[in-house]
Design an enzyme around this catalytic site. Sequence first.
Site, PDB file in Angstrom:
ATOM      1  N   ASN A  11      27.916  47.802  37.628  1.00  0.00           N
ATOM      2  CA  ASN A  11      26.925  47.166  36.152  1.00  0.00           C
ATOM      3  C   ASN A  11      27.838  47.147  35.000  1.00  0.00           C
ATOM      4  O   ASN A  11      28.916  47.221  35.370  1.00  0.00           O
ATOM      5  CB  ASN A  11      26.178  48.918  36.094  1.00  0.00           C
ATOM      6  CG  ASN A  11      24.969  49.636  37.161  1.00  0.00           C
ATOM      7  OD1 ASN A  11      24.535  48.080  37.802  1.00  0.00           O
ATOM      8  ND2 ASN A  11      24.999  50.551  36.788  1.00  0.00           N
ATOM      9  N   GLY A  41      28.878  52.885  42.095  1.00  0.00           N
ATOM     10  CA  GLY A  41      29.684  51.994  43.265  1.00  0.00           C
ATOM     11  C   GLY A  41      31.412  51.393  42.510  1.00  0.00           C
ATOM     12  O   GLY A  41      32.506  51.513  43.724  1.00  0.00           O
ATOM     13  N   ALA A  42      31.164  51.056  41.935  1.00  0.00           N
ATOM     14  CA  ALA A  42      32.845  50.129  41.092  1.00  0.00           C
ATOM     15  C   ALA A  42      33.510  51.077  40.272  1.00  0.00           C
ATOM     16  O   ALA A  42      34.534  51.324  41.025  1.00  0.00           O
ATOM     17  CB  ALA A  42      31.863  49.046  40.256  1.00  0.00           C
ATOM     18  N   GLY A 219      34.526  72.793  36.978  1.00  0.00           N
ATOM     19  CA  GLY A 219      34.323  72.098  38.316  1.00  0.00           C
ATOM     20  C   GLY A 219      33.947  72.040  39.536  1.00  0.00           C
ATOM     21  O   GLY A 219      33.338  71.500  39.358  1.00  0.00           O
ATOM     22  N   ASP A 247      32.041  59.693  39.185  1.00  0.00           N
ATOM     23  CA  ASP A 247      32.722  58.923  39.730  1.00  0.00           C
ATOM     24  C   ASP A 247      34.087  58.914  39.719  1.00  0.00           C
ATOM     25  O   ASP A 247      34.883  59.013  41.235  1.00  0.00           O
ATOM     26  CB  ASP A 247      31.839  57.495  39.303  1.00  0.00           C
ATOM     27  CG  ASP A 247      30.882  57.169  38.947  1.00  0.00           C
ATOM     28  OD1 ASP A 247      30.272  57.689  39.729  1.00  0.00           O
ATOM     29  OD2 ASP A 247      30.539  56.740  37.929  1.00  0.00           O
ATOM     30  N   ASN A 269      39.450  66.979  40.622  1.00  0.00           N
ATOM     31  CA  ASN A 269      38.661  68.146  38.729  1.00  0.00           C
ATOM     32  C   ASN A 269      40.176  67.186  38.120  1.00  0.00           C
ATOM     33  O   ASN A 269      39.694  66.832  36.415  1.00  0.00           O
ATOM     34  CB  ASN A 269      39.484  69.024  39.558  1.00  0.00           C
ATOM     35  CG  ASN A 269      38.427  69.687  40.146  1.00  0.00           C
ATOM     36  OD1 ASN A 269      37.343  69.335  40.148  1.00  0.00           O
ATOM     37  ND2 ASN A 269      38.437  70.994  40.404  1.00  0.00           N
ATOM     38  N   SER A 275      39.806  61.402  33.184  1.00  0.00           N
ATOM     39  CA  SER A 275      38.449  60.103  33.225  1.00  0.00           C
ATOM     40  C   SER A 275      37.847  60.164  31.702  1.00  0.00           C
ATOM     41  O   SER A 275      37.227  59.347  31.159  1.00  0.00           O
ATOM     42  CB  SER A 275      37.673  59.870  33.746  1.00  0.00           C
ATOM     43  OG  SER A 275      36.813  60.801  33.767  1.00  0.00           O
ATOM     44  N   GLY A 280      34.493  54.618  28.217  1.00  0.00           N
ATOM     45  CA  GLY A 280      34.382  53.882  28.503  1.00  0.00           C
ATOM     46  C   GLY A 280      34.311  54.583  30.613  1.00  0.00           C
ATOM     47  O   GLY A 280      34.656  55.380  30.248  1.00  0.00           O
TER      48      GLY A 280
HETATM   49  O1  RIB Z   1      28.381  57.070  36.850  1.00  0.00           O
HETATM   50  C1  RIB Z   1      27.483  56.762  34.993  1.00  0.00           C
HETATM   51  C2  RIB Z   1      27.705  54.722  35.849  1.00  0.00           C
HETATM   52  O2  RIB Z   1      26.362  54.555  36.594  1.00  0.00           O
HETATM   53  C3  RIB Z   1      27.584  54.353  35.494  1.00  0.00           C
HETATM   54  O3  RIB Z   1      28.934  53.465  34.941  1.00  0.00           O
HETATM   55  C4  RIB Z   1      26.320  53.438  34.597  1.00  0.00           C
HETATM   56  O4  RIB Z   1      26.800  52.231  34.918  1.00  0.00           O
HETATM   57  C5  RIB Z   1      26.105  54.143  36.127  1.00  0.00           C
HETATM   58  O5  RIB Z   1      25.474  53.065  37.190  1.00  0.00           O
END
Ligand code: RIB
Length: 299
Positions: A11, A41-42, A219, A247, A269, A275, A280
């Site tokens: 996205n 995913g990305a 955690g 992510d 963790n 992050s 972003g």
């Molecule tokens: O987990 C965060 C992500 O969730 C964002 O980057 C957004 O694109 C949604 O997919």
Amino acid sequence: MARVVVVGSINMDMVVTTDTFPRLGETLFGTHFSTHPGGKGANQAVAAARLGAEVTMIGCVGADAFGGEMKATLAREGVDIAHVSTGREATGIASITLSGGDNAIIVVPGANHELSPEDIDRASAAIAQADVVLAQLEVPYATVLHAARRAREHGKAFFLNPAPAVELSGELLDLTTLLTPNEHELATALQTPEGAWAEVITRAPVPGPRIAMTHGKDGAYYADANGALVHQRGFAVEAVDTTGAGDTFNGALAAFWHLGIDEAVRRANAAGALSVTRAGAQGGMPTLAELEAFLNTQA
Ligand code: RIB
């Protein structure tokens, strides 16, 4: 070096910062707007790649400017994009509102929903060489299930981050090696009461996956080999933007899985904590050197 195949969404994140969340029908002035590469995913692919894993992404973007930009970003991060296809719909976007350390996200999947079982089959050579196949649920459920079946056929570990939350079928649970929900996703995925997570984690369904549940800055929790609950504390940091923390945890878990669950969760963790220190979803994801330097300061 771990080899990770990520099946998931790509996205463009459209991020608005405001002092308060708007109420229904209200118009507010925001304080800042920015766009960032995203998609669960990305994000997970980039997190694993920065931590040294060899990553192949299976995804779908639109034939538009965002799609080109997202593919270029992934390639710059060292992610193999040979299996990122181009669909008919527009590239997926996420509308993200940030306020006071919280976020609210609306995802418009677009081309992500065109990712098909055939796309998975076209990438079967990559799956055959992977250590871990990692998926989330911003692409069609049938495609994720197909990836899980292919991972099982090749004898590969299949990790499922069940986000956004849906009830999971018995077959997908059976094919999953490790399930990585947050508290709400766990309750929805397994249709269990929200407060009962400790019991659910320690009595993971049989047959079914092991569970590593994220719990924000507290955690993560999982069960040890004897079924006892293990809590690995999160790392205290100054949070700028929590988007993508989960992510990062997932990408790191896949990248470090070969080190065993205790060390993989500890590092995941730490990566998740780092992050959130930059704007972003992908902005603050650490490199392996940054992660190791941070962990040395915590010893
Ligand atoms: O987990 C965060 C992500 O969730 C964002 O980057 C957004 O694109 C949604 O997919």
